[in-house]
Design an enzyme around this catalytic site. Structure first.
Site, PDB file in Angstrom:
ATOM      1  N   CYS A 232       0.831  -1.208   0.000  1.00 41.44           N
ATOM      2  CA  CYS A 232       0.000   0.000   0.000  1.00 41.44           C
ATOM      3  C   CYS A 232       0.868   1.262   0.000  1.00 41.44           C
ATOM      4  O   CYS A 232       1.505   1.555  -0.997  1.00 41.44           O
ATOM      5  CB  CYS A 232      -0.960  -0.053   1.192  1.00 41.44           C
ATOM      6  SG  CYS A 232      -2.298   1.125   1.039  1.00 41.44           S
TER       7      CYS A 232
ATOM      8  N   HIS B  18      -3.612  -5.114   0.715  1.00 42.67           N
ATOM      9  CA  HIS B  18      -3.020  -5.640   1.961  1.00 42.67           C
ATOM     10  C   HIS B  18      -3.034  -7.166   1.980  1.00 42.67           C
ATOM     11  O   HIS B  18      -4.048  -7.758   2.365  1.00 42.67           O
ATOM     12  CB  HIS B  18      -3.796  -5.096   3.171  1.00 42.67           C
ATOM     13  CG  HIS B  18      -3.561  -3.649   3.401  1.00 42.67           C
ATOM     14  ND1 HIS B  18      -2.547  -3.175   4.208  1.00 42.67           N
ATOM     15  CD2 HIS B  18      -4.176  -2.552   2.894  1.00 42.67           C
ATOM     16  CE1 HIS B  18      -2.551  -1.858   4.210  1.00 42.67           C
ATOM     17  NE2 HIS B  18      -3.539  -1.450   3.414  1.00 42.67           N
TER      18      HIS B  18
ATOM     19  N   GLU C 254      -1.631  -9.017   4.040  1.00 45.99           N
ATOM     20  CA  GLU C 254      -1.520  -9.508   5.428  1.00 45.99           C
ATOM     21  C   GLU C 254      -2.872  -9.695   6.104  1.00 45.99           C
ATOM     22  O   GLU C 254      -2.967 -10.352   7.136  1.00 45.99           O
ATOM     23  CB  GLU C 254      -0.632  -8.564   6.256  1.00 45.99           C
ATOM     24  CG  GLU C 254      -1.196  -7.177   6.577  1.00 45.99           C
ATOM     25  CD  GLU C 254      -1.029  -6.156   5.452  1.00 45.99           C
ATOM     26  OE1 GLU C 254      -0.920  -6.558   4.284  1.00 45.99           O
ATOM     27  OE2 GLU C 254      -1.051  -4.948   5.740  1.00 45.99           O
TER      28      GLU C 254
END
Ligand code: XMP
Length: 520
Positions: A86, A176, A178
């Protein structure tokens, strides 16, 4: 800043994203050590040979503000693989000659990205359909790629959703990977650390345990530490971790509020004082709590009274231990995320939470919070690594105010006794039927309503018992557990037949939201 040179790692440079710890968690889950550093602190000279890859996190900044924050841009010239996430992706592009601008269409939430080219980063990431749902949260985006960068995937609004510069080993993703919402996000991280950084697995729960013990010793030295032990998973793991690290320098205070589950105080003393040989101060405050709660029926008042009294009693006993410098708390990572308002807006208060954390500010103690970067399941694994029993580790969460908030209306000794029994039978039945570990949290509550029943040939007029059992990932949302009719019949019979004072059992089938997990 000095980074450990002895263990190979993935370095995560944090630019203030609320998800930075999640990146570290994913790397750890894949069996690799990782360390987070602030972008303001890390300098080129700090990067040693143990760093096999660098992740640049997301963050609330705008790339044009980065000069104001002293990020050492020379780090990007190192011959180490980089993954920008990002904002990190935007920095990689901007500082290599690309352009970043405000997006016309901001993207928040799930978005499809479409494969354009092959990359080591995306091996096994795109299925046959050649697209994947990913989770975006950005207002700016890369509008022009630097030289030698290639597009790997695009979304409708972000042309440069995944990019790479193979020669320099720069990789960037606008979304993202994660967060769990990104499908197969972990595969991207796996590809980055194993295929691109070529780091070998070097991190297990045991390593984590040893590292935490080392950190605690470093932080507290030869000082004394106090810890409020509730018998729940988090405070138990913290206490045992400190016990291993500093032994008798740790003093645990366990307050029996009289609002605990049946026999809980006996189990806590057995485990921590007798088996684990800790300095445990047992405080029986049953009467004090009951007196203070007399005739109180308002949920918020109950919570405040219990929270304040707990602190008062804790302070009273803590003062008896001389020269204490630290207070240990079982703060977990989700507690940190929740207490940090990401948007800056005030979230509305549903309940005044009380737990053994949030303890006496005026005592002027420094905090030891060894679990603050861990999630509940990681804490459970750590607990097993620390030789805590499976029974303690797999216990359902239990609220600080205890049975008081499972008993709407006024609290009396008689009601507490009835409720403890009902809860005990319910939990035992779950365990005996192999259901306990399938359920996130389950309990019995006593409603301030009496109904008519018939037992033998006699009329009864007794309390209503409510059972609640929910599935959840984190307690933020929840759904009720669907029991078989035979189980519901047998637990209802058991409770009504064994406990004087209950003649009807109901099951709560509301989810959260709109209900909450606890009744008050
Ligand atoms: P609610 O009722 O808010 O509960 O949906 C969510 C989770 O938090 C627990 N809970 C508490 N835990 N102190 C605690 O330590 C509290 O005051 C408290 N109130 C609720 C609840 O048991 C559930 O797991």
């Amino acid at each position: 800043m000095s980074l450990d040179q002895n263990i190979n790692k993935i370095l995560i440079i944090d630019f203030g994203s609320q998800f930075t710890q999640l990146i570290a968690r994913r790397v750890r889950e894949l069996g690799v050590f990782s360390e987070i550093v602030s972008h303001k602190k890390i300098k080129l000279k700090d990067i040693n040979r143990s760093i096999k890859g660098i992740v640049l996190s997301g963050g609330p900044l705008n790339v044009y503000q980065i000069n104001k924050y002293s990020f050492d841009k020379k780090i990007l010239q190192l011959d180490i693989p980089f993954l920008g996430i990002c904002f990190g992706h935007q920095i990689l592009s901007k500082l290599n000659g690309g352009r970043v601008k405000q997006s016309k269409h901001r993207e928040f939430g799930l978005v499809n990205v479409y494969k354009k080219n092959d990359s080591l980063l995306t091996i096994n990431f795109f299925g046959n359909k050649k697209n994947k749902k990913v989770w975006m949260s950005h207002a700016d985006q890369v509008s022009k790629l630097p030289k030698n960068f290639k597009v790997i995937a695009s979304s409708t609004n972000s042309k440069f959703a995944i990019v790479e510069n193979k020669i320099k080993k720069y990789y960037g993703v606008q979304f993202h990977p994660e967060v769990t919402h990104t499908e197969s996000g972990k595969k991207l991280i796996r590809n980055f650390i194993f295929l691109i950084c070529k780091i070998k697995k070097n991190w297990s729960s045991k390593d984590q345990r040893n590292q935490l013990i080392k950190d605690i010793r470093k932080q507290v030295g030869s000082n004394k530490v106090i810890c409020a032990l509730s018998g729940g998973v988090d405070s138990s793991v913290v206490a045992q971790l400190l016990n291993k690290a500093i032994g008798k320098k740790l003093y645990c205070i366990f307050v029996n509020t009289g609002l605990l589950r049946k026999n809980e105080e006996i189990q806590v003393v057995q485990t921590f004082k007798k088996r684990l040989k800790m300095n445990l101060i047992y405080v029986n405050a049953e009467k004090e709590f009951l007196n203070n709660l007399k005739n109180v029926y308002d949920p918020e008042k109950k919570r405040k009274i219990i929270g304040n009294l707990f602190i008062k009693i804790f302070e009273r006993y803590a003062k008896k231990i001389k020269n204490v410098k630290f207070l240990a708390q079982g703060t977990l990572y989700p507690d940190l995320i929740e207490s940090k308002s990401v948007t800056g807006s005030q979230t509305s208060k549903i309940k005044s939470h009380h737990n053994v954390g949030g303890l006496p500010k005026k005592m002027n103690l420094k905090l030891v919070e060894p679990l603050k970067f861990l999630f509940k399941d990681e804490v459970r694994k750590l607990g097993l690594e620390l030789n805590l029993s499976k029974e303690i580790i797999s216990r359902h969460p239990f609220p600080g105010p205890g049975l008081a908030i499972r008993m709407p209306g006024v609290i009396t000794n008689k009601k507490i006794k009835i409720l403890k029994e009902a809860d005990y039978y319910f939990v035992q039945a779950l365990k005996n039927n192999g259901l306990y570990n399938k359920i996130w949290q389950a309990y019995a509550a006593l409603l301030p309503v009496k109904t008519v029943g018939v037992m033998g040939d006699n009329r009864t007029y007794e309390y209503l018992c409510l059972l609640r059992a929910i599935t959840s990932e984190d307690g933020m949302t929840a759904d009720y557990y669907e029991f078989k009719k035979s189980f519901m019949q047998s637990i209802s019979n058991k409770i009504v037949n064994s406990i004087r004072g209950i003649n009807r059992v109901v099951y709560d089938v509301t989810s959260k939201p709109p209900s909450t997990i606890e009744l008050e």
